[in-house]
Design a protein around this motif. Structure first.
Motif, PDB file in Angstrom:
ATOM      1  N   LYS A 664      33.306  23.568  41.651  1.00 15.58           N
ATOM      2  CA  LYS A 664      34.688  23.960  41.400  1.00 15.58           C
ATOM      3  C   LYS A 664      34.918  25.335  42.013  1.00 15.58           C
ATOM      4  O   LYS A 664      34.156  26.268  41.782  1.00 15.58           O
ATOM      5  CB  LYS A 664      34.946  24.027  39.891  1.00 15.58           C
ATOM      6  N   ILE A 665      35.980  25.409  42.825  1.00 18.08           N
ATOM      7  CA  ILE A 665      36.281  26.663  43.510  1.00 18.08           C
ATOM      8  C   ILE A 665      37.502  27.306  42.863  1.00 18.08           C
ATOM      9  O   ILE A 665      38.544  26.668  42.737  1.00 18.08           O
ATOM     10  CB  ILE A 665      36.562  26.407  45.004  1.00 18.08           C
ATOM     11  N   TYR A 666      37.365  28.553  42.434  1.00 17.37           N
ATOM     12  CA  TYR A 666      38.500  29.294  41.878  1.00 17.37           C
ATOM     13  C   TYR A 666      38.832  30.442  42.823  1.00 17.37           C
ATOM     14  O   TYR A 666      38.094  31.399  42.951  1.00 17.37           O
ATOM     15  CB  TYR A 666      38.167  29.828  40.487  1.00 17.37           C
ATOM     16  N   GLY A 667      39.952  30.332  43.508  1.00 14.18           N
ATOM     17  CA  GLY A 667      40.315  31.366  44.477  1.00 14.18           C
ATOM     18  C   GLY A 667      40.488  30.766  45.845  1.00 14.18           C
ATOM     19  O   GLY A 667      40.575  29.534  45.958  1.00 14.18           O
ATOM     20  N   PRO A 668      40.554  31.578  46.895  1.00 11.89           N
ATOM     21  CA  PRO A 668      40.342  33.028  46.866  1.00 11.89           C
ATOM     22  C   PRO A 668      41.504  33.781  46.213  1.00 11.89           C
ATOM     23  O   PRO A 668      42.638  33.340  46.260  1.00 11.89           O
ATOM     24  CB  PRO A 668      40.239  33.398  48.337  1.00 11.89           C
ATOM     25  N   SER A 669      41.151  34.928  45.623  1.00 13.87           N
ATOM     26  CA  SER A 669      42.190  35.778  45.057  1.00 13.87           C
ATOM     27  C   SER A 669      41.742  37.232  45.152  1.00 13.87           C
ATOM     28  O   SER A 669      40.572  37.508  45.443  1.00 13.87           O
ATOM     29  CB  SER A 669      42.410  35.408  43.596  1.00 13.87           C
ATOM     30  N   GLU A 670      42.677  38.129  44.924  1.00 15.72           N
ATOM     31  CA  GLU A 670      42.309  39.545  44.864  1.00 15.72           C
ATOM     32  C   GLU A 670      41.398  39.735  43.665  1.00 15.72           C
ATOM     33  O   GLU A 670      41.598  39.119  42.625  1.00 15.72           O
ATOM     34  CB  GLU A 670      43.570  40.403  44.676  1.00 15.72           C
TER      35      GLU A 670
END
Length: 722
Positions: A664-670
Motif C-alpha cells: 500500500k502506497i501513501y503519497g507522495p506528499s509533503e
DNA sequence: AGCACGCCGACT
DNA sequence: GTCGGCGTGCTC
C-alpha cells in the motif's frame, strides 16, 4: 593473492566492492578487517578501503586489477562478526555497505592512529623502532608498476605515517599513567521467585547457545537490574562478554555504579561526552578482551566486544535507540541481528514493552518473563483531571485545582514534587492578534518558541532571533505568546508557591557537561522542592522523598499524527508516574483534555495488558505494525522542485512493484514538517505484508534511484515520520 | 565523489 | 563546423 575491498566507507556513491591484487611484500600483512590504501578511479586517487575478503582468485580481468599500495592497520579494526553485522544492516535498512561499516568503524580511527596504538599493545620492540620498521617495509619497496605514480603515492603515505610518528610520542607519555580499578565486592542478593525464573531462562538459553529474544516485562522497581547483573555475572564467568544498552547514559548513574561494583571483569562505559583518547582506550580494552562488559547508549551495540555472550537492552521501548540521522538504524534491531549472528540470547527489558515486542512474546516468538512484585512499595495512586471541566468551572490557570492543592500538601510535609511537560522554552507559539501572523523559523516550517531570555528559537535547527513585540508583517503591537513550555511552568509555579525552591531540567539547562548530574544531586539532597522538566526527568530517576508527580499536559504526544502516539502516551505517563513514591506512597496527577482515552485510562490504572488489548485491535484493523511492515521513503533537497521530481521518481519505481507484491502506497506528499534546515522534504509511506518483501523492495528502490539532484532517505520501520 | 563520454544549442 | 552545457555511467 586478491583482496576484496570496500572503498571509502561513508559517502562514495558506489555500493559494491572492488578486487585488488596483493603484491608479494604485503601478503603476510593483509587480513580481513584491516584498512588499505589503494588507487581508485581513472585519476588513481589514493583512497582508504577496508578488506572484507581475502581470496586466491577473481572474476575481474587481470589488466583491470590494480595493486594494494599499503596496509594501514596492524590488527583488524573490524572483526569477522562485525563485517557480518554490516551486511545485515546493509540488507535490512537498504543502506550501502560503506554506510553500515561507517557505524561500526570507531569514529576516532583516522589515518594510522589505530596502527600506532596497536603497535604499542603487541610489540616487543620499542614503539619507535617498530614504527620505523613498518615504515621501511611498506614504503621502501615498489608499490606499483607505474613508477611516476608510485613516487606520488609514497610521498602521500609517508606524510600520513609521519603524522602518526608525532602522535605516538604523546601516546607513550599517556600510557604511563594507567588508570586503576576498584575491586568488586561478591555480595549475595536474594532473588524473588520471578527474578529467579527470569535469570534461569536467560542462563539456560545462553547455555544452549541459541539466538532467542527474551522479553523481561517488569514494572519500575521490580528488580530488573538485579536480574541483568546476575545474568551478566554468569555469562562472564563462562568467559564471554556482554553488551548492556541503556537509553541515556547520564540518567542511569546508579545502574552503572551497581554494575561496576558487582562485575568481576572491567566495565567499559561509552558515552557521547567522551573524548577521543578515552574512546580509544575503551575500544582497545574491549577488543583485547580485557574488559568484558560495555554499557552505553545506541552506539554501544557496535562496540568491539570479544566473544559476545549476551546482549541486554534496558528500556527497550525507548525511541532514543532509533537514529534520526541517516542511516536510520534502530539499535534494538541491530542488537537482534548481532545476537542472531552470535547465536546468543538478547534480553529486552521494559515496564512498557513496545506493542510489537509484546505481541511477539504472547505469540510465542519471543520468550517472556514477568516480574510482578514491586520490591519496595505499592504503585502510586493516579488521578486524571479533565481540563475541559477546569475551564468550564472558570479555572484559567495551567494548573488544575487538584494539582495545586496536592503540591501545597506536599510542600507542607516537606516532600518533593516533579512537574512534567514535554516542551521546553517559555511558549511554543507567538502570534499577532491583529493579522494572525505566526512567527516562523526562516529555515524550517516550524513556529518559533519564545524563550525567557528574549529570543525566539527554532527547536529544529537552533536558529534564533531577537523577540520584538511589534508584528513584522503588519506592524501591530498586539503580539501574544500562546501555550506553555517548561520555563513558563517554572515561572508560574513560583507565583503560586513563593517560598518553594524550584529547579528546571531540560535541554536548555543541561548543555554544560555535568549539568544533569548537578541538577539531580541538588534535587536529591533536597536543595529544591519542585523539579520542572521535559522527557529527561521521566526516565529512571529515583528520589526517596519525591511523592507527587504532575503531568501538565498529557495530550502533547497523544495528538501527534503518528500511529504510535497512543503507545508513546501510555509509556511516558507510566514512566513519569513511576518516579512517584518509590519508597513512600506516591500520587500522580495527570492533566488532560482527553480523560477517556484508553491510553490515559490504562496508564492511570497501571494496566499494560488492557492498553495492549485495545491498541492491538486498532493495529489489526488499520494494518499497522506488527500486522504490516512500514518504510518511509523521503526525498530531500534545498530546491523544492528537485525534491518533488525525486519523490516522483521513487513513486514510479514503487508503482511497478504493485504488480509483483501486495503493498500500500501513501503519497507522495509533503512531509509533515515540509522544510527543515532549508531542505524541502517529500515522502511516501509504504506498507508491506511481509518483512522479506519490504527488504527486497527497499533495496530495489535504493539500487534504481539515480536522481542526483535530491537525496533519497530510506527509513525502515520509522519511529518518527515528521 | 570525480571524471569521461555523449548528444544538443549558440558561437568564432 | 566546434565549444561547452550537464545527463549518464563507471571506478577493481
Amino acid at each position: 593473492m586478491i583482496v576484496e575491498v570496500c572503498i571509502n566507507y561513508q559517502d562514495a556513491n558506489v555500493d559494491r566492492t572492488f578486487d585488488y591484487l596483493v603484491p608479494g611484500h604485503l601478503e603476510e600483512l593483509v587480513e580481513v578487517g584491516k584498512r588499505v590504501y589503494v588507487n581508485f578511479g581513472v585519476s588513481n586517487r589514493v583512497v582508504e578501503g577496508l578488506i572484507i575478503n581475502v581470496k586466491e582468485d577473481t572474476n575481474v580481468e587481470r589488466e583491470k586489477l590494480k595493486c594494494v599500495l599499503a596496509v594501514i592497520d596492524k590488527i583488524p579494526i573490524v572483526s569477522d562478526e562485525q563485517i557480518k553485522l554490516a551486511f545485515s544492516i546493509k540488507n535490512y535498512y537498504a543502506t550501502k555497505l560503506g554506510q553500515a561499516l561507517g557505524l561500526i568503524i570507531p569514529p576516532f580511527v583516522s589515518n594510522n592512529e589505530i596502527y600506532i596504538i596497536c603497535a604499542q599493545q603487541t610489540s616487543d620492540l620499542t614503539l619507535e623502532d617498530e614504527l620505523k620498521e613498518i615504515y621501511n617495509r611498506i614504503l621502501k619497496r615498489p608499490v606499483s608498476a607505474n613508477s611516476k605514480l608510485a613516487k606520488e603515492n609514497e610521498d602521500k603515505i609517508a606524510s600520513l605515517f609521519l603524522r602518526g610518528l608525532l602522535r605516538f610520542e604523546l601516546k607513550l607519555l599517556k600510557s604511563l599513567n594507567e588508570e586503576k580499578r576498584e575491586t568488586p565486592t561478591e555480595p549475595q542478593y536474594k532473588l524473588t521467585k520471578d527474578q529467579k525464573k527470569a535469570l534461569e531462562l536467560i542462563t539456560s538459553t545462553f547455555d544452549k547457545g541459541i539466538y532467542k529474544n527474551i522479553l523481561l516485562f517488569g514494572v519500575t522497581g521490580s528488580g530488573k537490574t538485579e536480574v541483568y547483573i546476575q545474568a551478566m555475572r554468569y555469562v562472564i564467568s563462562k568467559g564471554k562478554s556482554v553488551i548492556l544498552m541503556v537509553p541515556e547514559i547520564s540518567l542511569t548513574p546508579q545502574m552503572i555504579q551497581n554494575v561496576k561494583r558487582r562485575i568481576e571483569s572491567e566495565v567499559v562505559v561509552y558515552h557521547s561526552k567522551m573524548n577521543s583518547s578515552q574512546r580509544q582506550r575503551a575500544w582497545l580494552k574491549l577488543k583485547s578482551g580485557e574488559a568484558k562488559v560495555v554499557i552505553g547508549p545506541r552506539s554501544a551495540i557496535f562496540a568491539p566486544a570479544k566473544e559476545l555472550g549476551l546482549i541486554i537492552v534496558d528500556e527497550e521501548h525507548e525511541t532514543s535507540y532509533k537514529s534520526e540521522k541517516s542511516p536510520r538504524v534502530n539499535a534494538v534491531e541491530v542488537a537482534q541481528m548481532r545476537a542472531k549472528i552470535n547465536s546468543i540470547p538478547i534480553v529486552l527489558g521494559s515496564a512498557t514493552p513496545t506493542v510489537e515486542h509484546y505481541y511477539y512474546a504472547i505469540a510465542g516468538k519471543y520468550a517472556i518473563c514477568t516480574l510482578r512484585e514491586r520490591i519496595n512499595k505499592a504503585l502510586p495512586e493516579v488521578f486524571v483531571v479533565d481540563m475541559k471541566k477546569e475551564i468550564l468551572d472558570g479555572n484559567k490557570s495551567i494548573f488544575s485545582r487538584l494539582l495545586l492543592s496536592e503540591i501545597e500538601k506536599n510542600l507542607q510535609r516537606g516532600e518533593q514534587v516533579l512537574l512534567f511537560l514535554n516542551r521546553r522554552g517559555y511558549s511554543p507559539i507567538v502570534i499577532c492578534r491583529e493579522c494572525g501572523y505566526v512567527y516562523m523559523c526562516k529555515n524550517c516550517s516550524i513556529s518559533l518558541t519564545y524563550h525567557k531570555d528574549g529570543y525566539l528559537r527554532c527547536h529544529y535547527c537552533n536558529y534564533k532571533q531577537e523577540y520584538t513585540s511589534i508584528c513584522p508583517k503588519c506592524g501591530s503591537k498586539y503580539v501574544r505568546q500562546y501555550g506553555s513550555g517548561t520555563q513558563r511552568i517554572e515561572d508560574e509555579i513560583k507565583t503560586y508557591f513563593k517560598d518553594a525552591r524550584v529547579l528546571r531540567m531540560d535541554k536548555d539547562t543541561t548543555t554544560r557537561k555535568d549539568a544533569v548530574e548537578e541538577i539531580l544531586s541538588k534535587f536529591k539532597s533536597k536543595e529544591a522542592d519542585i523539579l520542572v522538566g521535559t522527557q529527561m526527568v521521566a526516565k529512571g530517576l529515583h528520589f526517596p522523598d519525591l511523592t507527587l508527580v504532575g503531568v501538565i499536559n498529557a495530550d502533547t504526544i497523544l495528538n501527534m499524527p503518528d500511529f504510535r502516539s497512543k503507545e508513546r502516551t501510555f509509556q511516558l505517563i507510566t514512566q513519569v508516574a513511576g518516579r512517584a513514591g518509590r519508597e513512600k506512597q506516591g500520587r500522580v496527577v495527570i492533566q488532560t483534555f482527553n480523560p477517556d482515552d484508553y491510553s490515559i485510562v490504562a496508564a492511570s490504572n497501571h494496566d499494560y495488558e488492557s492498553f495492549f488489548e485495545e491498541e492491538i485491535k486498532i493495529r489489526k484493523t488499520m494494518g499497522y505494525p506488527p500486522y504490516s511492515y512500514i518504510v518511509n521513503f523521503i526525498v530531500v533537497s534545498q530546491n523544492e522542485g528537485f525534491a518533488k521530481k525525486g519523490i516522483e521518481n521513487v513513486y514510479r519505481l514503487l508503482e511497478k512493484c504493485t504488480k509483483i507484491v501486495n503493498l500500500k502506497i501513501y503519497g507522495p506528499s509533503e512531509s509533515p514538517i515540509f522544510k527543515v534546515e532549508n531542505q524541502y522534504r517529500y515522502h511516501i509511506l509504504v506498507k508491506f505484508e511481509k518483512a522479506s518483501q519490504m527488504i527486497d523492495i527497499a533495496n530495489m528502490i535504493k539500487e534504481r534511484y539515480n536522481y542526483n539532484n535530491a537525496e533519497l532517505i530510506i527509513d525502515v520501520n520509522p519511529i518518527n515520520t515528521l
